[in-house]
Design a protein around this motif. Structure first.
Motif, PDB file in Angstrom:
ATOM      1  N   SER A  66     -10.312  -0.042 -15.487  1.00 57.96           N
ATOM      2  CA  SER A  66      -9.322   0.721 -14.740  1.00 57.96           C
ATOM      3  C   SER A  66      -9.926   2.032 -14.279  1.00 57.96           C
ATOM      4  CB  SER A  66      -8.097   0.988 -15.630  1.00 57.96           C
ATOM      5  OG  SER A  66      -7.206   1.870 -15.005  1.00 57.96           O
ATOM      6  N   LYS A  67      -9.410   2.563 -13.156  1.00 54.38           N
ATOM      7  CA  LYS A  67      -9.829   3.884 -12.693  1.00 54.38           C
ATOM      8  C   LYS A  67      -8.945   4.977 -13.279  1.00 54.38           C
ATOM      9  CE  LYS A  67     -11.349   2.023  -8.226  1.00 54.38           C
ATOM     10  NZ  LYS A  67     -11.132   2.019  -6.767  1.00 54.38           N
ATOM     11  N   ASN A  83     -14.703   0.641 -17.123  1.00 53.05           N
ATOM     12  CA  ASN A  83     -15.110  -0.435 -16.218  1.00 53.05           C
ATOM     13  C   ASN A  83     -16.504  -0.946 -16.546  1.00 53.05           C
ATOM     14  OD1 ASN A  83     -13.003  -0.719 -13.843  1.00 53.05           O
ATOM     15  ND2 ASN A  83     -13.151   1.458 -14.322  1.00 53.05           N
ATOM     16  N   ALA A 116      -4.842  -1.658 -13.882  1.00 54.80           N
ATOM     17  CA  ALA A 116      -5.132  -1.012 -12.599  1.00 54.80           C
ATOM     18  C   ALA A 116      -3.934  -0.275 -12.025  1.00 54.80           C
ATOM     19  CB  ALA A 116      -5.636  -2.051 -11.592  1.00 54.80           C
ATOM     20  N   GLU A 251      -5.824  -2.704  -5.071  1.00 57.88           N
ATOM     21  CA  GLU A 251      -6.640  -1.932  -6.008  1.00 57.88           C
ATOM     22  C   GLU A 251      -7.035  -2.786  -7.211  1.00 57.88           C
ATOM     23  OE1 GLU A 251      -4.576   1.591  -7.105  1.00 57.88           O
ATOM     24  OE2 GLU A 251      -4.615   2.449  -5.085  1.00 57.88           O
ATOM     25  N   THR A 252      -6.197  -3.774  -7.506  1.00 53.30           N
ATOM     26  CA  THR A 252      -6.506  -4.692  -8.602  1.00 53.30           C
ATOM     27  C   THR A 252      -7.873  -5.323  -8.404  1.00 53.30           C
ATOM     28  OG1 THR A 252      -4.164  -5.197  -8.940  1.00 53.30           O
ATOM     29  CG2 THR A 252      -5.758  -6.786  -9.783  1.00 53.30           C
ATOM     30  N   ASN A 255     -11.144  -3.648  -9.393  1.00 52.65           N
ATOM     31  CA  ASN A 255     -11.506  -3.709 -10.810  1.00 52.65           C
ATOM     32  C   ASN A 255     -11.905  -5.106 -11.247  1.00 52.65           C
ATOM     33  OD1 ASN A 255     -10.836  -0.994 -10.987  1.00 52.65           O
ATOM     34  ND2 ASN A 255      -8.777  -1.391 -11.731  1.00 52.65           N
TER      35      ASN A 255
END
Length: 402
Positions: A66-67, A83, A116, A251-252, A255
């Motif tokens: 995850s970010k 990550n 995410a 965005e998923t 990752n």
């Protein structure tokens, strides 16, 4: 640029390799032959990993991809986070067996999706949940924006209707992260992801697929008929932002695509390592010798190793960028495209280099060749990844470059 494994992750990498070698490899063939049989040995392993990873941002599993924590880490000067650690762990575990990794409780691609885009309350609520990911539909394959499954708001619930196919761990997981549209007329901007728990009325597993590879993992088709899901299970922002468009749920992939690329890197390394051992019996394998002076088998191995190293470095870069909260959509697609293609080429070529030995069930080489094919298909096919890269390089939208 330091290309060595960060010191703080070496313990995790070593643990993952030990699991791959001593836990996955011995039961690999057993569950390849017993498709749809659940590997009960994984329950104990999952419990051990949960204990090792509890409270650790540098965990082996998909939930650490995850970010989310990247901003804090960046302020503290930390460049290697969840990550990268998740990726390194996945690479090692898939050196053991890709199907068994995909069958691991609480390590589904849906868990990476939750990590995410979920809010803090959802992260806490779904913390111990094993989540699969349901995107693909009979009417839309590679084009995720063409999703037809609908989610209509009804009070404190959303009502889901539609069908999903090729859901990895779709039967065994505790819940499924389902992509659905709130309003078809608004296109991709209205697509949101929902956590639908197994046992929810209206959700039915309609069949399990028989597959070429990754047979230890179940792949399901799931239908939703007036399936009522709590509104609190919509991941992230429930508002439709036409300006932001599809980027929220997408965005998923930033990752998960590096993780799938890592799976490809892992199984390719397994094939290279075993083929190298077999070739040592008949070749000198002198890396200092000019390619023109060595046998075709040696030269082929060296070329495959170079391709593998390129895929590995591109994959590490995509995960590193996510840890540093840098836009990595293009790099994630580059890594997925390169690693998926390389894994297919490497595993098939290794079967060829090993001859009849590579084709038989006395070796795992033929299994790795079968397992690797899916890694160039799911999470976006090779062709879709190249299209995404082209759009990013040329500055084109999806409507401008199809």
């Amino acid at each position: 640029m330091n290309l060595e494994t960060p010191k703080k992750f070496r313990g995790l990498v070593n643990q993952a390799h030990q699991v791959a070698e001593n836990y996955f490899r011995p039961i690999s063939r057993k569950y390849d032959k017993a498709e749809h049989a659940y590997p009960k040995e994984l329950d104990l392993l999952a419990a051990l990993l949960d204990g090792m990873n509890a409270g650790s941002p540098e965990a082996i599993g998909a939930t650490s991809a995850s970010k989310r924590g990247a901003a804090r880490e960046q302020q503290e000067g930390i460049k290697n986070g969840g990550n990268l650690s998740a990726l390194l762990g996945v690479m090692e575990l898939c050196w053991g067996d890709v199907g068994l990794l995909l069958a691991m409780p609480r390590q589904g691609l849906g868990n990476a999706a939750i990590a995410a885009v979920a809010n803090d309350e959802q992260l806490a609520r779904f913390g111990g949940t094993w989540a699969a990911m349901a995107i693909t539909e009979p009417s839309c394959g590679s084009d995720s924006a063409a999703i037809r499954t609908t989610a209509i708001k009804d009070g404190d619930h959303y009502v889901l209707n539609g069908e999903k196919i090729y859901v990895t761990a779709g039967q065994r997981a505790d819940a499924v992260v389902v992509w659905a549209t709130l309003d078809k007329s608004l296109g991709r901007a209205a697509i949101k992801s929902f956590v639908v728990e197994h046992g929810t009325p209206g959700m039915t597993v309609t069949r399990l697929e028989k597959k070429l590879g990754i047979k230890a993992s179940d792949t399901a088709a799931i239908s939703f008929s007036d399936c009522r899901v709590p509104a609190a299970n919509l991941l992230g922002n429930p508002e439709i932002d036409v300006q932001k468009g599809f980027s929220g749920v997408m965005e998923t992939f930033d990752n998960t695509r590096p993780l799938v690329a890592g799976m490809a890197v892992g199984v390719a390394k397994a094939s290279l390592d075993r083929t190298r051992e077999l070739l040592k019996k008949v070749c000198k394998l002198d890396y200092r010798a000019p390619l023109l002076s060595v046998s075709h088998a040696e030269a082929s191995l060296y070329r495959l190793e170079a391709e593998w190293e390129a895929a590995r470095l591109l994959t590490l870069k995509a995960a590193w960028m996510a840890d540093n909260k840098l836009p990595n959509s293009k790099e994630a697609s580059i890594a997925k495209a390169k690693a998926g293609r390389v894994a297919n080429e490497v595993t098939l070529k290794c079967v060829e280099l090993a001859g009849a030995l590579g084709y038989g069930e006395d070796e795992l080489l033929e299994k790795w060749a079968r397992d690797s094919k899916i890694l160039d298909i799911f999470e976006g096919t090779q062709q879709i990844q190249l299209l995404i890269v082209a759009r990013r390089l040329l500055g084109k939208s999806s409507s401008e470059l199809r």
